[in-house]
Design a protein around this motif. Structure first.
Motif, PDB file in Angstrom:
ATOM      1  N   GLU A  59      24.224  26.253  30.494  1.00 56.71           N
ATOM      2  CA  GLU A  59      23.364  26.788  31.553  1.00 56.71           C
ATOM      3  C   GLU A  59      23.397  25.886  32.781  1.00 56.71           C
ATOM      4  OE1 GLU A  59      20.950  29.585  33.275  1.00 56.71           O
ATOM      5  OE2 GLU A  59      21.980  29.693  31.351  1.00 56.71           O
ATOM      6  N   LEU A  60      23.463  24.577  32.574  1.00 56.25           N
ATOM      7  CA  LEU A  60      23.544  23.635  33.690  1.00 56.25           C
ATOM      8  C   LEU A  60      24.846  23.833  34.472  1.00 56.25           C
ATOM      9  CD1 LEU A  60      22.171  21.216  35.057  1.00 56.25           C
ATOM     10  CD2 LEU A  60      23.432  19.743  33.508  1.00 56.25           C
ATOM     11  N   GLU A  61      25.956  24.011  33.774  1.00 54.54           N
ATOM     12  CA  GLU A  61      27.238  24.269  34.430  1.00 54.54           C
ATOM     13  C   GLU A  61      27.188  25.577  35.208  1.00 54.54           C
ATOM     14  OE1 GLU A  61      29.914  22.296  34.655  1.00 54.54           O
ATOM     15  OE2 GLU A  61      28.787  20.773  33.572  1.00 54.54           O
ATOM     16  N   HIS A  62      26.570  26.573  34.615  1.00 54.20           N
ATOM     17  CA  HIS A  62      26.442  27.874  35.286  1.00 54.20           C
ATOM     18  C   HIS A  62      25.619  27.728  36.569  1.00 54.20           C
ATOM     19  CE1 HIS A  62      26.022  32.175  35.772  1.00 54.20           C
ATOM     20  NE2 HIS A  62      24.708  32.042  35.819  1.00 54.20           N
ATOM     21  N   LEU A  63      24.520  26.985  36.505  1.00 51.59           N
ATOM     22  CA  LEU A  63      23.679  26.789  37.691  1.00 51.59           C
ATOM     23  C   LEU A  63      24.405  25.988  38.765  1.00 51.59           C
ATOM     24  CD1 LEU A  63      20.206  26.098  36.051  1.00 51.59           C
ATOM     25  CD2 LEU A  63      20.923  28.137  37.291  1.00 51.59           C
ATOM     26  N   LYS A  64      25.185  24.985  38.361  1.00 56.24           N
ATOM     27  CA  LYS A  64      25.957  24.203  39.341  1.00 56.24           C
ATOM     28  C   LYS A  64      26.973  25.077  40.050  1.00 56.24           C
ATOM     29  CE  LYS A  64      25.601  19.595  37.319  1.00 56.24           C
ATOM     30  NZ  LYS A  64      26.329  18.500  36.657  1.00 56.24           N
ATOM     31  N   LYS A  65      27.630  25.958  39.300  1.00 55.29           N
ATOM     32  CA  LYS A  65      28.615  26.857  39.900  1.00 55.29           C
ATOM     33  C   LYS A  65      27.931  27.804  40.881  1.00 55.29           C
ATOM     34  CE  LYS A  65      32.264  30.147  38.766  1.00 55.29           C
ATOM     35  NZ  LYS A  65      31.971  30.944  39.926  1.00 55.29           N
ATOM     36  N   GLU A  66      26.800  28.343  40.488  1.00 51.07           N
ATOM     37  CA  GLU A  66      26.063  29.228  41.398  1.00 51.07           C
ATOM     38  C   GLU A  66      25.637  28.484  42.654  1.00 51.07           C
ATOM     39  OE1 GLU A  66      22.750  31.034  39.458  1.00 51.07           O
ATOM     40  OE2 GLU A  66      23.999  32.502  38.402  1.00 51.07           O
ATOM     41  N   GLU A  67      25.181  27.240  42.496  1.00 51.90           N
ATOM     42  CA  GLU A  67      24.763  26.445  43.649  1.00 51.90           C
ATOM     43  C   GLU A  67      25.942  26.208  44.598  1.00 51.90           C
ATOM     44  OE1 GLU A  67      22.755  22.087  44.644  1.00 51.90           O
ATOM     45  OE2 GLU A  67      23.480  22.518  42.636  1.00 51.90           O
ATOM     46  N   GLU A  68      27.112  25.897  44.049  1.00 55.06           N
ATOM     47  CA  GLU A  68      28.298  25.673  44.875  1.00 55.06           C
ATOM     48  C   GLU A  68      28.689  26.955  45.612  1.00 55.06           C
ATOM     49  OE1 GLU A  68      31.170  23.676  46.802  1.00 55.06           O
ATOM     50  OE2 GLU A  68      29.644  22.796  45.506  1.00 55.06           O
TER      51      GLU A  68
END
Length: 179
Positions: A59-68
Motif C-alpha cells: 500500500e505504501l508503494e502504491h501511495l508513493k506511485k500515486e503521489e509521483e
C-alpha cells in the motif's frame, strides 16, 4: 434437456465409517484447549505479522506511485500555464511596440540565445589555444614561473616580460604577413 445437470448438487457429503474412529484423550484435550484459548501461537503470529507488513509495504508503494503521478501532473500543468502566460505577455509586448519581437522572450527563445552564447564562448576558447605556438607557450610558462618565484617583487621579472612581449609581437607580425 439437461435440466437435471444444470442444478447444483449440495456440497455436503456424508460418509459412513465402517470402523469407529477414536481419538486419544491427549489429542482431544489439545484441540479443545486450542479452541478455548484466544492467543495465537508464536509461529502463527509471525506469519500474520509478515502478511500485514507485506500489505502495508504494498500500500505504501502504491501511495508513493500515486503521489509521483500527481506531482508530474501538477508540474506539467504549471509548465503549460507558464508557457501560455509567456506567450500572452510576448504577444502583448509586441502589440504595444508595434514590432514583431517584444521585450519579453519565451523560455525557448532564451534557451536558443543561451546556446548561441555557449557556441561563441567555445569558439573563443578554441582561438586561445596556444598548442600551435610552442614558443609563446614556453615564454608564458617562463614568465609565470618568474612571477611565482618573485611573488612579492614582481618587477624583477622584467626580462621575462620583455621576452614574452617579443615572442607575441613576432607571432603577430607573422600572422599579418600571412594575410
Amino acid at each position: 434437456m439437461g435440466a437435471g445437470q444444470s442444478k447444483p448438487e449440495s456440497d455436503e457429503k456424508v460418509f459412513q465409517a465402517q470402523v469407529p474412529i477414536t481419538f486419544a484423550p491427549d489429542v482431544v484435550n489439545q484441540l479443545s484447549d486450542n479452541l478455548e484459548s484466544t492467543e495465537t501461537s508464536p509461529q502463527r503470529q509471525s506469519l500474520i505479522d509478515a502478511h500485514i507488513r507485506a500489505r502495508i509495504q504494498g500500500e505504501l508503494e502504491h501511495l508513493k506511485k500515486e503521489e509521483e503521478d500527481v506531482r508530474q501532473q501538477i508540474e506539467q500543468a504549471l509548465e503549460k500555464e507558464n508557457l501560455d502566460k509567456e506567450k500572452t505577455m510576448a504577444g502583448e509586448a509586441s502589440a504595444n511596440d508595434g514590432s514583431s519581437s517584444g521585450d519579453v522572450k519565451t523560455s525557448a527563445t532564451l534557451f536558443g540565445d543561451l546556446e548561441e552564447i555557449r557556441n561563441k564562448i567555445n569558439k573563443y576558447h578554441a582561438k586561445r589555444d596556444l598548442s600551435a605556438h610552442p614558443e609563446v607557450q614556453q615564454a608564458g610558462s617562463v614568465l609565470v614561473e618568474c612571477y611565482k618565484r618573485n611573488a612579492t617583487t614582481s618587477l624583477n621579472c622584467w626580462r621575462e616580460v620583455d621576452a614574452f612581449k617579443a615572442t607575441v609581437s613576432n607571432l603577430e607580425q607573422n600572422y599579418l604577413k600571412s594575410l
